[in-house]
Motif scaffolding. Structure first.
Motif, PDB file in Angstrom:
ATOM      1  N   PHE A  35       3.057   1.196   6.943  1.00 17.48           N
ATOM      2  CA  PHE A  35       3.339   1.938   6.004  1.00 17.48           C
ATOM      3  C   PHE A  35       2.318   3.085   5.959  1.00 17.48           C
ATOM      4  CE2 PHE A  35       6.109  -0.891   3.822  1.00 17.48           C
ATOM      5  CZ  PHE A  35       6.765  -0.419   3.224  1.00 17.48           C
ATOM      6  N   LEU A  57       3.942   5.773   7.968  1.00 19.12           N
ATOM      7  CA  LEU A  57       5.048   6.450   7.248  1.00 19.12           C
ATOM      8  C   LEU A  57       4.716   7.296   6.275  1.00 19.12           C
ATOM      9  CD1 LEU A  57       7.595   3.256   6.693  1.00 19.12           C
ATOM     10  CD2 LEU A  57       7.865   5.216   8.298  1.00 19.12           C
ATOM     11  N   HIS A  58       3.322   7.249   5.667  1.00 15.38           N
ATOM     12  CA  HIS A  58       2.938   8.201   4.796  1.00 15.38           C
ATOM     13  C   HIS A  58       2.776   9.719   5.163  1.00 15.38           C
ATOM     14  CE1 HIS A  58       2.432   4.888   1.989  1.00 15.38           C
ATOM     15  NE2 HIS A  58       2.166   5.822   0.835  1.00 15.38           N
ATOM     16  N   THR A  61      10.989   9.798   5.143  1.00 14.86           N
ATOM     17  CA  THR A  61      10.889   8.765   5.936  1.00 14.86           C
ATOM     18  C   THR A  61      10.478   7.651   5.229  1.00 14.86           C
ATOM     19  OG1 THR A  61      10.734  10.036   8.129  1.00 14.86           O
ATOM     20  CG2 THR A  61      10.769   7.721   8.267  1.00 14.86           C
ATOM     21  N   LEU A  62       9.492   7.709   4.563  1.00 14.51           N
ATOM     22  CA  LEU A  62       8.748   6.667   3.808  1.00 14.51           C
ATOM     23  C   LEU A  62       9.865   6.298   2.720  1.00 14.51           C
ATOM     24  CD1 LEU A  62       6.540   4.933   2.727  1.00 14.51           C
ATOM     25  CD2 LEU A  62       5.821   6.760   1.433  1.00 14.51           C
ATOM     26  N   GLU A  67      11.725   2.677   2.676  1.00 15.31           N
ATOM     27  CA  GLU A  67      11.623   1.837   1.037  1.00 15.31           C
ATOM     28  C   GLU A  67      12.869   1.592   0.710  1.00 15.31           C
ATOM     29  OE1 GLU A  67       9.589  -0.235  -0.034  1.00 15.31           O
ATOM     30  OE2 GLU A  67       8.212   0.815  -1.073  1.00 15.31           O
ATOM     31  N   ASP A 104       6.181   1.348  -3.287  1.00 14.30           N
ATOM     32  CA  ASP A 104       5.481   2.283  -2.950  1.00 14.30           C
ATOM     33  C   ASP A 104       5.379   3.356  -3.977  1.00 14.30           C
ATOM     34  OD1 ASP A 104       4.274   4.568  -1.454  1.00 14.30           O
ATOM     35  OD2 ASP A 104       3.386   3.084  -0.107  1.00 14.30           O
ATOM     36  N   ASP A 114       4.176   6.476  -3.619  1.00 16.65           N
ATOM     37  CA  ASP A 114       4.564   7.744  -2.872  1.00 16.65           C
ATOM     38  C   ASP A 114       6.132   7.888  -2.656  1.00 16.65           C
ATOM     39  OD1 ASP A 114       1.921   8.966  -2.966  1.00 16.65           O
ATOM     40  OD2 ASP A 114       1.562   7.473  -1.286  1.00 16.65           O
ATOM     41  N   ALA A 115       6.606   6.658  -2.141  1.00 19.61           N
ATOM     42  CA  ALA A 115       8.259   6.372  -1.961  1.00 19.61           C
ATOM     43  C   ALA A 115       8.870   6.731  -3.164  1.00 19.61           C
ATOM     44  CB  ALA A 115       8.688   5.203  -1.289  1.00 19.61           C
TER      45      ALA A 115
END
Length: 239
Positions: free
Chosen positions: A56, A59-60, A65-66, A70, A91, A93-94
């Protein structure tokens, strides 16, 4: 923190080498399974388990893509979930990637289709992350989806008072077991548990690995426990 090879990361995503582990949340006194928490798992081509935090973290660097990973992981977690209450991590951010004014977030739309979902809000290490978590919590709260504040008391984390007040369940980090001999730490934990009782919130103590730790949880009067003491009840699924 270890970095993943771009080749390994691309293979994991393209081949969807995803899995999920359902860990039970156990009633502290009668030891019945009350709920399950769905935890993401990722694998190399040789079946070696990857460190979830490392994946993860990579991915950030690519928000879209994150979000895609997710979203796919949540589909997997919902599709194979045991009956009953399901705790899910999401997440922030996702979630923020698809949080567009005037449109319902696809992650929110997906999760609200299943009853008995409890969204876990992760404690954060900086103010911007805390804001992201607060925004996500507010959106799910408006849809009457229950919320749990995860990892309370973990090292390098912040405790958001608005989120603490909003959530329906408090989950205490395993690190408390190493601090209970310190009077101020024990008083803090007991005070948070008492606050939860007084306000109708449930409590979970994580990281219970021994019978002695289970007895501590009983003395603290938390509602549920979670940990490797109950590993025989874990359920593992591969995509």
């Amino acid at each position: 923190m270890s970095k993943l090879s771009p080749i390994v990361l691309l293979d994991v995503i393209q081949q969807q080498r995803f899995g999920v582990e359902y860990q039970p949340l156990i009633h502290t006194h009668n030891l019945e399974t009350i709920a399950h928490e769905a935890l993401a798992r990722f694998y190399r081509a040789d079946e070696q388990l990857l460190h979830t935090d490392h994946l993860f973290n990579e991915l950030h660097h690519s928000p879209l893509t994150l979000f895609q990973v997710e979203y796919a992981m949540k589909q997997l977690q919902l599709a194979h979930a045991p009956a009953g209450e399901l705790f899910l991590n999401l997440d922030p951010d996702a979630y923020a990637v698809a949080d567009i004014t005037g449109e319902e977030n696809p992650l929110l739309s997906m999760l609200q289709q299943r009853s008995n979902v409890v969204l876990e809000i992760i404690e954060n290490s900086d103010i911007s992350d805390a804001r992201q978590s607060a925004n996500m919590a507010q959106a799910f709260h408006k849809k009457n989806i229950q919320l749990a504040l995860d990892d309370i008391g973990s090292p390098h984390s912040m405790l958001s008072l608005p989120i603490l007040i909003t959530v329906d369940c408090l989950k205490f980090d395993r690190s408390w077991f190493n601090q209970l001999y310190l009077p101020n730490h024990r008083i803090a934990l007991e005070s948070l548990i008492r606050y939860a009782k007084d306000t109708g919130k449930r409590t979970v103590l994580e990281g219970v690995e021994t019978a002695e730790q289970l007895e501590i949880a009983r003395q603290l009067n938390v509602d549920m426990v979670q940990g490797f003491l109950f590993k025989q009840r874990f359920i593992q699924i591969r995509a």
